[in-house]
Design an enzyme around this catalytic site. Structure first.
Site, mmCIF file in Angstrom:
data_model
loop_
_atom_site.group_PDB
_atom_site.id
_atom_site.type_symbol
_atom_site.label_atom_id
_atom_site.label_comp_id
_atom_site.label_asym_id
_atom_site.label_seq_id
_atom_site.Cartn_x
_atom_site.Cartn_y
_atom_site.Cartn_z
ATOM 1 N N HIS C 123 0.867 -1.180 0.000
ATOM 2 C CA HIS C 123 0.000 0.000 0.000
ATOM 3 C C HIS C 123 0.906 1.233 0.000
ATOM 4 O O HIS C 123 2.012 1.188 0.529
ATOM 5 C CB HIS C 123 -0.852 -0.055 1.279
ATOM 6 C CG HIS C 123 -1.909 0.998 1.391
ATOM 7 N ND1 HIS C 123 -1.644 2.288 1.784
ATOM 8 C CD2 HIS C 123 -3.245 0.932 1.185
ATOM 9 C CE1 HIS C 123 -2.780 2.976 1.822
ATOM 10 N NE2 HIS C 123 -3.774 2.176 1.460
ATOM 11 N N ASP C 199 3.016 -4.428 8.013
ATOM 12 C CA ASP C 199 1.804 -3.637 7.834
ATOM 13 C C ASP C 199 0.623 -4.578 8.086
ATOM 14 O O ASP C 199 0.281 -5.399 7.246
ATOM 15 C CB ASP C 199 1.775 -3.064 6.417
ATOM 16 C CG ASP C 199 0.482 -2.294 6.123
ATOM 17 O OD1 ASP C 199 -0.452 -2.348 6.951
ATOM 18 O OD2 ASP C 199 0.408 -1.652 5.066
ATOM 19 N N GLN C 202 -4.552 -5.047 7.029
ATOM 20 C CA GLN C 202 -5.562 -5.941 6.462
ATOM 21 C C GLN C 202 -5.616 -7.281 7.180
ATOM 22 O O GLN C 202 -6.535 -8.069 6.953
ATOM 23 C CB GLN C 202 -5.286 -6.170 4.963
ATOM 24 C CG GLN C 202 -5.434 -4.922 4.111
ATOM 25 C CD GLN C 202 -6.868 -4.404 4.055
ATOM 26 O OE1 GLN C 202 -7.828 -5.155 4.236
ATOM 27 N NE2 GLN C 202 -7.015 -3.108 3.814
ATOM 28 N N LYS C 225 -10.552 -0.037 10.421
ATOM 29 C CA LYS C 225 -10.776 -1.237 9.608
ATOM 30 C C LYS C 225 -11.172 -2.431 10.460
ATOM 31 O O LYS C 225 -11.433 -3.518 9.935
ATOM 32 C CB LYS C 225 -9.504 -1.574 8.812
ATOM 33 C CG LYS C 225 -9.126 -0.552 7.760
ATOM 34 C CD LYS C 225 -7.963 -1.065 6.922
ATOM 35 C CE LYS C 225 -7.191 0.045 6.255
ATOM 36 N NZ LYS C 225 -7.760 0.468 4.975
ATOM 37 N N CYS C 367 -4.830 2.570 -3.567
ATOM 38 C CA CYS C 367 -3.572 3.045 -2.976
ATOM 39 C C CYS C 367 -2.463 2.024 -3.153
ATOM 40 O O CYS C 367 -1.663 1.800 -2.239
ATOM 41 C CB CYS C 367 -3.745 3.385 -1.497
ATOM 42 S SG CYS C 367 -5.004 4.616 -1.179
HETATM 43 C C1 LIG Z 1 -2.442 -2.668 3.559
HETATM 44 C C2 LIG Z 1 -2.740 -1.281 4.030
HETATM 45 N N1 LIG Z 1 -1.756 -0.542 4.564
HETATM 46 C C3 LIG Z 1 -1.970 0.704 5.015
HETATM 47 C C4 LIG Z 1 -3.209 1.278 4.953
HETATM 48 C C5 LIG Z 1 -3.373 2.670 5.466
HETATM 49 O O1 LIG Z 1 -4.239 2.697 6.558
HETATM 50 P P1 LIG Z 1 -4.828 4.095 7.041
HETATM 51 O O2 LIG Z 1 -5.425 4.736 5.826
HETATM 52 O O3 LIG Z 1 -5.832 3.747 8.044
HETATM 53 O O4 LIG Z 1 -3.691 4.893 7.559
HETATM 54 C C6 LIG Z 1 -4.265 0.541 4.403
HETATM 55 C C7 LIG Z 1 -5.636 1.066 4.291
HETATM 56 O O5 LIG Z 1 -5.941 2.070 3.702
HETATM 57 C C8 LIG Z 1 -4.021 -0.760 3.928
HETATM 58 O O6 LIG Z 1 -4.989 -1.492 3.387
#
Ligand SMILES: Cc1ncc(COP(=O)(O)O)c(C=O)c1O
Ligand SMILES: Cc1ncc(COP(=O)(O)O)c(C=O)c1O
Lengths: 146, 410, 410, 146
Positions: C123, C199, C202, C225, C367
């Protein structure tokens, strides 16, 4: 809730499936690029301006039916037209999309097919799709004027 | 015209709280304010019926949530008279907003030999980010001293500002209550070619804010001090400055494109809003702004002027020389945040006795240790009043304080 | 044992929503999840009765709020089996958590000639912060490629990790649904002397998490999430690493002392929590953790395994070669996040037609632009399922998709 | 709700008003410093350790009645005692304050006046005040052992 027919008029789907002025141009044509970060759409506008006339325009990139058909209609509408008229059309189109542009739109240039995109206003998320190519054209005109 | 405090109190459910049968006397709003039903309900309704991610997905519910989120931005912009909504960046709190300015504007603009100007009354949030950056970049920090009655001492301001790149100062002291002449300070900064950064944490909740009238370059403040939720803050910045700054946090939403070898930034305000934003909190902040706007910030200020006057008089009448109220006595130059020393009873002990009467005050350094050193104390007691406080609550403070005095002089 | 989806649905008020008389079909939980009453009520009750600043003031209500806030930390620590609550740092979202690691650990540990390893399925939140730092510090970024079925291609992993300082990867792809072998990847990183940064955005919401079993060094995830509120995220880090890192944001709460010429940091976790924290949001997150724990994360995973199987079969049965589902078909290697291409209908147009049936999916690059380029698309449709989704909702997706097909081939 | 008398026992107020071992020591005495970021309390502990005996101890700094009286009682309790016993007392005191220390406390050293601080446990916010000087002593002992 507005229905799909309000958005996807037949002429739009036609431009989507049979895009006009698709392709690229080599320099000295100018090029500009636009992204819609929301949906990932990308558009490239290639432009040849001579004597303040949009002599040629080509569109490349990928996108949804709205962004692609808008680009196609736009290319057809400005090709061969004076730059001034193209700018007036940009402003008029943005007005139609309810995007804050100052003053009243110059209605001297007819919208033609573009009128079909009016329904997009009822789908605010899609306005960005419809406007993407127009912003990119505006940039290309700026570059050409440099 | 003033505000109807009893009606306001009915809007804040926590103020009806009884502890051991006694009412809550909440005098810690400079720390964080309580929330009215309008804010709580806006958040609850959003969570129950409309929650959705914003600025990403395209379905109707997501579009609606995006409208609410961007509507909150426009609402905040209106509240502070920002020229453009895109100049309003949501952060997690004012601290992040100030870090954003220091890190992002500072990295691009400050180096060895440069100087910035702060004041002796700054909150740590407007000191530490600059110290962190100064340690890296080697610029120097100059300090505006204070007068004996807790105002900025501007007698040497031109020397201090000479050659400085930035002047960052609070609009109102969170310890002394001092209201600084923001407009004048911004003009001084600009005369010397410095940008003006205003820490609006203590002023935005308590009086009208007009960033254009101030002619400020950046203004930072927090939702939770202005009857809004925690978890969201605001940085307003002049578009030309924000546009020229490198990004702060990297991630989703703040990009236009990402390739393996690099990324390009999104336009304002997305450029400074990386990742999923405090969505529900923005909805709550918007309701808070509506709540305050309906009351009128001039009226809020008028009420606080009244209650500060009443409180200062009541404390002085009751305790005479036994109490030392820090800061200015001129009510036009101060807000309703009142720090004091009471006999030689330690603030922590004072607060403990007050707590037995449900009188909630803050005892400590208030995140302003440099100022504490100037006051020659390592802590003060701070009673801070807001739109929902009454003269009766001042009386409760006075009588609890009297008991503290008795207790510690057995 | 699986979970009782109908009972769960009753806990989520938004799922009872009717739009034009039709039910909401929310298939965008990988983007952000909906919230149960338990979370909404915890926040509302806190705001109505108990709101107070934390870790600053000393009165009973402030102490109680502090207990709730620190209790949330302990609760999160338990949920991911962290050895110590102090290792759990609250941030505003996972993006800030990853920026914190990149900026704070990275600044202290990465320089010219160094390398870190990321994967092609990251991401932007796990790409851009590293690119920003790399541009400053001059280290290089190496990329783990993917196999054709969307798994990490580990055939050259030892070469990639040789001499690397950090390996940062997602536990589950937010586009492909791929579940990565986190424990194995952490071990590989450590074999090469690299730290392992996970990370968990998910994975943490969808399956059991045990940071000690993983032997990870940092894990980042977001509350919103995992049925929790927006405005709060989590960074878990190994104490020894967090201790050795310089601070990230400067301000109140993160200091031990501040003088005009510099500051000293507070202990963990305060060191990384500058300013007023997302207090109400921590209370909500804690309730979310309780909610998920009561269901049992193994059961959540089992339910998602079932629904993913049902969905993949249903989509394939209905559309055959007209649909291309990205990622692995092996249900043990994927979660219930399903990205696909449908005929040549653009994802945005698909999503528009689905929206007419209240079927909420995300169309876009999610993203993850580098991954999109690998897939040869600039967007996909993504339907992501969570603990409250049913097979009937899969059916609704299928029939809405069929209509999209009809519409775009008039 | 516990009353003020539970917290402020008379002996505590006595130590607060008449602190024992107040002052500073010159090197070779070691010095360590503690802060309570919550309330701004600061404490300095000066220590002379010889032959594993706490020969002298002085306390400086400012703070509330709880932190000051705790420091005063602490200084009286450890002065002249073996380092080992001082350490046992630190552990025992922290146990009394409900602070996680592993294992059972060594109860061989009597708490004496310190017992009066037991009431602090009912006021969780004040535990940090009571423990501040003990943590600072612990650090000073570490420095002295280097
Ligand atoms: C795999 C992953 N990493 C990072 C993020 C970033 O999370 P957030 O937008 O809550 O900071 C997300 C979700 O948008 C994600 O799916
Ligand atoms: C003057 C001032 N500046 C900055 C801050 C920091 O605000 P926050 O803690 O909401 O980030 C505060 C409040 O704590 C404050 O009073």
């Amino acid at each position: 809730m507005p229905g799909l027919e309000d958005l996807y008029r037949e002429i739009i789907l036609d431009h989507y499936k049979n895009p006009r002025n698709r392709g690229t141009l080599e320099p000295p044509a100018v090029r500009s690029e636009g992204h819609n970060p929301l949906c990932g759409d990308e558009i490239e506008v290639f432009l040849i301006v001579n004597n303040d006339i949009v002599e040629d325009i080509k569109i490349a990139g990928q996108g949804c039916s709205i962004s692609q058909s808008s680009a196609s209609m736009m290319s057809a509408a400005v090709k061969g037209k004076p730059v001034e008229q193209a700018r007036a059309l940009i402003s008029r189109f943005k007005h139609m999309m309810s995007i804050d542009e100052e003053g009243e739109p110059d209605t001297s240039t007819p919208l033609g097919d573009l009128e079909a995109l009016q329904g997009v206003v009822k789908f605010p998320v899609r306005i960005k799709c419809a406007v993407l190519s127009w912003n990119t054209l505006s940039e290309a005109l700026d570059i050409a004027a440099e | 015209m003033s505000i109807d405090v009893q009606r306001i109190r009915a809007d804040f459910p926590v103020l009806a709280k009884l502890i051991n049968g006694q009412p809550l006397v909440y005098l810690d709003s400079a720390n964080s304010s309580q929330k009215p039903n309008a804010v709580i309900d806006a958040m609850t309704t959003f969570l129950q019926h409309d929650y959705s991610p914003t600025n990403r997905s395209a379905y109707t519910m997501a579009a609606h949530a995006t409208d609410l989120y961007e509507g909150a931005r426009a609402n905040v912009a209106r509240f502070i008279n920002a020229p453009r909504a895109e100049e309003v960046v949501f952060t997690k709190n004012a601290t992040e907003a100030l870090n954003l300015v220091a890190r992002s504007w500072g990295t691009a603009n400050l180096g060895e030999g440069d100087a910035i100007v702060l004041t002796h009354m700054e909150h740590h949030a407007n000191i530490v980010p600059w110290q962190m950056l100064a340690a890296e970049k080697g610029f120097s920090i100059r300090w505006v001293p204070l007068t004996s009655d807790g105002l900025l001492d501007l007698s040497n301001i031109n020397q201090l500002l000479a050659g400085a790149r930035a002047f960052s100062f609070t609009a109102m002291s969170n310890v002394l209550g001092t209201i600084n002449p923001v407009k004048e300070l911004c003009a001084l900064a600009h005369q010397h070619g410095a940008i003006a950064i205003v820490d609006g944490c203590q002023s935005v909740p308590h009086m009208p804010t007009d960033v254009q009238d101030w002619d400020a370059d950046f203004v930072a403040f927090s939702s939770h001090k202005m009857v809004g939720p925690s978890g969201i803050g605001v940085l307003w910045g002049r578009e030309s400055l924000l546009d020229a700054m490198p990004p702060f946090l990297g991630g989703g939403n703040m990009i236009s494109d990402v390739k393996l070898d690099g990324f390009t930034c999104a336009e304002l305000p997305a450029k400074f809003e990386a990742g999923t934003q405090p969505i529900t909190e923005a909805v709550g902040l918007s309701a808070a702004v509506d709540y305050l706007s309906a009351l009128g910030m001039h009226n809020v200020r008028a009420h606080e002027r009244d209650i500060a006057t009443y409180a200062i008089n009541a404390l002085t009448d009751a305790f005479g020389d036994d109490i030392v109220i820090h800061g200015s006595r001129d009510i036009e130059k101060r807000g309703a945040t009142i720090s004091f020393a009471y006999r030689d009873v330690h603030p922590h002990d004072v607060s403990q006795v007050l707590d037995q009467h449900n009188v909630c005050v803050r005892a400590g350094h208030h995140c302003a240790k440099p100022l504490m050193r100037l006051l020659g104390a390592n802590a003060t007691v701070r009673a801070s009043f807001y739109l929902y406080n009454t003269n009766e609550e001042v009386d409760a403070l006075v009588s609890a304080l009297a008991e503290a005095g008795d207790f510690f002089t057995l």
